[in-house]
Design a protein around this motif. Structure first.
Motif, PDB file in Angstrom:
ATOM      1  N   ILE A  65       0.824  -1.210   0.000  1.00 48.62           N
ATOM      2  CA  ILE A  65       0.000   0.000   0.000  1.00 48.62           C
ATOM      3  C   ILE A  65       0.854   1.255   0.000  1.00 48.62           C
ATOM      4  N   SER A  66       1.964   1.239   0.734  1.00 48.92           N
ATOM      5  CA  SER A  66       2.825   2.415   0.795  1.00 48.92           C
ATOM      6  C   SER A  66       3.452   2.735  -0.556  1.00 48.92           C
ATOM      7  N   THR A  70      -2.969   4.518  -0.913  1.00 44.75           N
ATOM      8  CA  THR A  70      -4.193   3.923  -0.364  1.00 44.75           C
ATOM      9  C   THR A  70      -5.338   3.919  -1.370  1.00 44.75           C
ATOM     10  N   LYS A  71      -5.480   5.003  -2.115  1.00 48.45           N
ATOM     11  CA  LYS A  71      -6.576   5.108  -3.080  1.00 48.45           C
ATOM     12  C   LYS A  71      -6.414   4.093  -4.209  1.00 48.45           C
ATOM     13  N   SER A  73      -4.591   1.353  -4.223  1.00 52.76           N
ATOM     14  CA  SER A  73      -4.656  -0.010  -3.684  1.00 52.76           C
ATOM     15  C   SER A  73      -6.095  -0.435  -3.449  1.00 52.76           C
ATOM     16  N   LEU A  74      -6.903   0.490  -2.929  1.00 49.87           N
ATOM     17  CA  LEU A  74      -8.305   0.158  -2.666  1.00 49.87           C
ATOM     18  C   LEU A  74      -9.080  -0.022  -3.961  1.00 49.87           C
ATOM     19  N   ILE A 110      -6.201  -5.926   2.290  1.00 54.19           N
ATOM     20  CA  ILE A 110      -5.696  -4.668   1.720  1.00 54.19           C
ATOM     21  C   ILE A 110      -6.716  -3.548   1.895  1.00 54.19           C
ATOM     22  N   CYS A 114      -6.523   0.204   3.814  1.00 51.42           N
ATOM     23  CA  CYS A 114      -6.686   1.424   3.007  1.00 51.42           C
ATOM     24  C   CYS A 114      -7.788   2.317   3.559  1.00 51.42           C
ATOM     25  N   GLY A 117      -6.656   3.831   6.737  1.00 46.63           N
ATOM     26  CA  GLY A 117      -5.595   4.770   6.418  1.00 46.63           C
ATOM     27  C   GLY A 117      -6.135   6.070   5.846  1.00 46.63           C
ATOM     28  N   MET A 118      -7.129   5.972   4.979  1.00 49.94           N
ATOM     29  CA  MET A 118      -7.756   7.173   4.421  1.00 49.94           C
ATOM     30  C   MET A 118      -8.419   8.006   5.509  1.00 49.94           C
ATOM     31  N   GLU A 188      -2.632  11.587   0.737  1.00 49.36           N
ATOM     32  CA  GLU A 188      -1.904  10.343   0.901  1.00 49.36           C
ATOM     33  C   GLU A 188      -0.809  10.541   1.947  1.00 49.36           C
TER      34      GLU A 188
END
Length: 320
Positions: A65-66, A70-71, A73-74, A110, A114, A117-118, A188
């Motif tokens: 993800i890093s 995050t966007k 990956s999601l 995942i 995300c 994290g968002m 991000e």
């Protein structure tokens, strides 16, 4: 926050609704495949194909993800879920269900990182944060209710042989969520040194942490297995039809959510130790009632359907 609260929270809630539906359709799959003469010995391994990827991928998903964000990956996870749900109705072989649940588990591992994290990177106000977190959790519980109710209606209708085509609705929801995320601008997190990430993970590996993770995994595995096999138990032992078995399971999720809401208010007003004792007492009382009913009324024990629903709220009172 880079976007309005409502515009930001909607795709997150929709994401958890989608993942809740695909994760909690296990009971539906087991119920229908058992009628298609798939043995319970084979069906018993399906749960591990879903839960094990969630446990292991979660430990290493941060690295992926890093790198991608995050966007992105999601969106990738939702795309895979949508494609897999689109393919499922047209596949008849049993091994594909194992692959399907393994992919779903990986995508959820995942996706949940995300989503949180968002929220962490885009919501700073404490009140707004609490509101979004509660709505996202509510979406997950609603997803359990929706998937059992929707498939229950489909299975009990004259189109029951086409029950797998209900997964096409999940593909449509995934497409909607992807569209919403594509139009959403988010902040991000700053990229971190990957060597530090692995050092942090390796530093967490100690006997106490391993025991803690093993206990948490066991609790979640038992809870998920309970939910997955409950519709089949209702149908085979309590002699109800598929529709009512799935409806009872969906109301279990509804009562579980009620238990969470009640707990959030109670723990702030009462002693925690007395509260735990009360919850344990309620659980023991329910178990005694269930055992007593089984011994006293073995021919017709449908009242157990209602006690199982209550166990959803009482157990979540204790877990919270």
């Amino acid at each position: 926050m880079t976007a309005k609260l409502s515009k930001f929270s909607l795709p997150l809630k929709l994401t958890f609704l989608i993942f809740s539906m695909v994760l909690n359709c296990m009971g539906i799959v087991i119920l229908q495949l058992s009628e298609a003469k798939i043995t319970y010995d084979k069906l018993g391994f399906l749960e591990s194909f879903k839960d094990l990827p969630i446990a292991f991928i979660s430990l290493f998903a941060v690295n992926f993800i890093s790198k991608t964000g995050t966007k992105n990956s999601l969106i990738l996870a939702l795309t895979i879920v949508g494609i897999c749900s689109l393919i499922l109705p047209f596949v008849e072989v049993f091994w594909f269900y194992k692959l399907w649940f393994a992919i779903i588990g990986t995508c959820f591992a995942i996706g949940k990182i995300c989503v949180f994290g968002m929220i962490r990177n885009n919501v700073s106000d404490e009140k707004s944060l609490a509101k979004i977190m509660n709505s996202v959790e509510a979406s997950f519980m609603i997803g359990i209710f929706v998937v059992n109710t929707g498939f229950g209606w489909l299975i009990s209708s004259r189109f029951s042989e086409f029950w797998k085509f209900g997964f096409l609705s999940i593909s449509v929801l995934s497409a909607v969520a992807i569209f919403l995320f594509s139009r959403l601008e988010i902040s991000e997190p700053a990229k971190t040194d990957q060597s530090n990430v692995f050092k942090e993970v390796s530093g967490m590996i100690n006997p106490l942490m391993v025991i803690f993770l093993a206990v948490i995994f066991s609790i979640l595995f038992v809870e998920q297995s309970f939910n997955s096999w409950l519709p089949s138990f209702y149908k085979n032992h309590l002699k109800v039809d598929s529709f009512f078995a799935l409806q009872a399971s969906s109301f279990l999720a509804l009562f579980s959510y009620i238990g969470r809401i009640v707990t959030a208010n109670i723990i702030q007003r009462f002693s925690l130790s007395k509260y735990y004792i009360l919850c344990i007492s309620i659980i023991i009382l329910l178990l005694i009632l269930i055992i007593g009913i089984q011994f006293a009324d073995t021919d017709d024990s449908r009242i157990l359907l209602f006690y199982f629903r209550l166990s959803g709220s009482s157990c979540h009172l204790f877990i919270r």
